[in-house]
Design an enzyme around this catalytic site. Structure first.
Site, mmCIF file in Angstrom:
data_model
loop_
_atom_site.group_PDB
_atom_site.id
_atom_site.type_symbol
_atom_site.label_atom_id
_atom_site.label_comp_id
_atom_site.label_asym_id
_atom_site.label_seq_id
_atom_site.Cartn_x
_atom_site.Cartn_y
_atom_site.Cartn_z
ATOM 1 N N LYS A 44 0.803 -1.217 0.000
ATOM 2 C CA LYS A 44 0.000 0.000 0.000
ATOM 3 C C LYS A 44 0.842 1.277 0.000
ATOM 4 C CE LYS A 44 -4.119 -0.756 0.568
ATOM 5 N NZ LYS A 44 -5.215 -1.091 -0.337
HETATM 6 N N1 PMP Z 1 -4.293 -7.538 2.018
HETATM 7 C C1 PMP Z 1 -4.064 -6.593 2.929
HETATM 8 C C2 PMP Z 1 -3.392 -6.965 4.203
HETATM 9 C C3 PMP Z 1 -4.470 -5.274 2.688
HETATM 10 O O1 PMP Z 1 -4.227 -4.304 3.598
HETATM 11 C C4 PMP Z 1 -5.150 -4.984 1.484
HETATM 12 C C5 PMP Z 1 -5.651 -3.589 1.248
HETATM 13 N N2 PMP Z 1 -7.000 -3.429 1.644
HETATM 14 C C6 PMP Z 1 -5.397 -6.007 0.568
HETATM 15 C C7 PMP Z 1 -4.926 -7.280 0.870
HETATM 16 C C8 PMP Z 1 -6.136 -5.778 -0.716
HETATM 17 O O2 PMP Z 1 -5.503 -4.892 -1.596
HETATM 18 P P1 PMP Z 1 -6.323 -3.898 -2.493
HETATM 19 O O3 PMP Z 1 -6.977 -2.912 -1.568
HETATM 20 O O4 PMP Z 1 -5.351 -3.261 -3.407
HETATM 21 O O5 PMP Z 1 -7.381 -4.680 -3.219
#
Ligand code: PMP
Length: 327
Positions: A44
Site C-alpha cells: 500500500k
Molecule cells: N491484504 C491486505 C493486508 C491489505 O491491507 C489490502 C488492502 N485493503 C489487501 C490485501 C487488498 O488490496 P487492495 O486494496 O489493493 O485490493
C-alpha cells in the site's frame, strides 16, 4: 547502490521469489511478489504516495493540510510516511477488527488513530466510512483520501507494480493471483498485464462474508453475502470504484481458517513471514490449482508482513480460541 534522499525513495522494486515447498501438489511454477519489502511493510506504500502526489497536483491537498483516511492500517502506514516527509497531519480512522499491532504502528509513525465499530452498516453514522467523511468535512484544509473510489490507487499499480512483475518475469507469466480489498492492486496490475498479453488470467481472492464473488458472477449485490469474518484487508461490503470487474477472470473464496493455516505454513516452509491475507492468497492458489498447467508461471502477490499479526495468526492461543487447527 545510490543514497536515497528520504524513505519514500525506497518504495517499490520489491523481490520476486520462487516458492519451492508450499506449492507442492501444484504443477505450475509459482513466484511470489513479496511486498513487505516496502518501507511501510506493505504494497500500500505505492498507492498511498501516488494518491498524495495526485492530490497535491490537483490542488485537493494543500501545504500544511490534514490527510483523513479510513484504513485497515497498511494504507495508513504508507500515508504516514508521505505525511512525515511532506509535512502533513494524518488522521486514520480504522475498525475494532484490526490487529492492535497495526494501530500501534500507525501511532508510532505519528498518525492520530480513531477506532470505529466493525459490525455496523457502511452508512451508519459510526461506521468508519461515515466517520472519515464527517471528519474531513469538519476539519479545515483537510483532504479525504478515499482509497476505495480514488482511482490513483489502481493507477499506482498500473504504473509500478504491474510493470515490475512483467519485467521480473521477462514477460513469461500466465496467471496472477491476489487478494482483493479496494481492488486497486488487482485492477491496476491486471489491466497492465492484460494489455501486454490478454491471455493472462487474473484470479481474485475473496473472503466468505464479502459481496465480490457473487456480484462478479451474477451482477447482484446480495446483502445476505455480508457477515463478519476475520481475514484482514480482503473482501468488502461495498463496491469500490477501484474494482475493475471486467479485468478479473474469477473470484475464489477462502475460509478464515485456511487463510491462517497457509500463512503459518508459508512462514515455516519458505521463511516468508507474511500477513493474514497472504495466507488466503496461498490457500486460494491451492484451491485453483486445476487451472494451472505444467510449464505455466503463476505470480501471487503477498500484500504485507506477518509482523502485524503476531498476536493473531502467529499466536497458538489465538488460533485455538478461533477453533482453528494448528499445523
Ligand atoms: N491484504 C491486505 C493486508 C491489505 O491491507 C489490502 C488492502 N485493503 C489487501 C490485501 C487488498 O488490496 P487492495 O486494496 O489493493 O485490493
Amino acid at each position: 547502490m545510490k543514497i536515497k534522499n528520504n524513505i519514500l525513495e525506497t518504495i517499490g522494486n520489491t523481490p520476486m521469489i520462487k516458492l519451492n515447498k508450499i506449492v507442492s501438489g501444484i504443477s505450475a511454477q509459482v513466484f511470489a511478489k513479496v511486498e513487505y519489502f516496502n518501507p511501510g511493510n506493505s504494497v500500500k506504500d505505492r498507492m498511498a504516495i501516488k494518491m498524495i502526489e495526485d492530490a497535491e497536483t490537483s490542488g485537493k491537498l494543500k501545504p500544511g493540510g490534514t490527510i483523513v483516511e479510513g484504513t485497515s492500517g497498511n494504507t495508513g502506514m504508507g500515508l504516514a510516511l508521505g505525511a512525515i516527509v511532506k509535512g502533513y497531519r494524518l488522521i486514520c480512522v480504522t475498525t475494532d477488527k484490526q490487529s492492535k499491532e497495526k494501530v500501534d504502528i500507525l501511532k508510532a509513525v505519528g498518525a492520530e488513530v480513531i477506532i470505529c465499530p466493525t459490525n455496523v452498516e457502511p452508512d451508519d453514522e459510526n461506521s468508519y466510512y461515515s466517520t472519515s467523511r464527517r471528519l474531513s468535512s469538519e476539519i479545515e484544509n483537510s483532504w479525504y483520501v478515499n482509497q476505495y473510489d480514488n482511482l490513483s490507487n489502481s493507477e499506482a499499480h498500473y504504473l509500478s507494480t504491474g510493470p515490475e512483475i512483467w519485467e521480473q518475469m521477462g514477460g513469461r507469466i500466465d496467471h496472477f493471483v491476489v487478494g482483493v480489498g479496494t481492488g486497486g492492486t488487482i485492477s491496476g496490475v491486471g489491466r497492465f498485464l492484460k494489455e501486454k498479453n490478454n491471455k493472462i488470467k487474473i484470479w481474485g481472492i475473496d473472503s466468505f462474508g464479502s459481496i465480490f464473488k457473487k456480484y462478479h458472477e451474477t451482477g447482484e449485490f446480495d446483502k445476505n453475502e455480508i457477515y463478519p469474518y476475520l481475514t484482514e484487508g480482503i473482501g468488502e461490503d461495498i463496491l469500490p470504484e477501484n474494482v475493475d470487474f471486467k479485468t478479473i477472470d474469477h473470484f475464489e473464496k477462502v475460509t478464515d481458517e485456511n487463510a491462517a493455516i497457509y500463512a503459518r505454513r508459508l512462514a515455516k516452509k519458505e521463511g516468508i513471514l507474511a500477513g493474514y491475507s497472504c495466507g488466503a492468497a496461498i490457500a486460494g492458489l491451492h484451491q485453483l490449482k486445476s487451472n494451472f498447467k505444467k510449464n505455466e508461471n503463476v505470480v501471487v502477490l503477498l500484500h504485507d508482513s506477518g509482523t502485524r499479526y503476531i498476536g493473531k495468526v502467529y499466536n497458538d492461543e489465538w488460533m485455538k480460541k478461533q477453533g482453528f487447527k494448528l499445523d
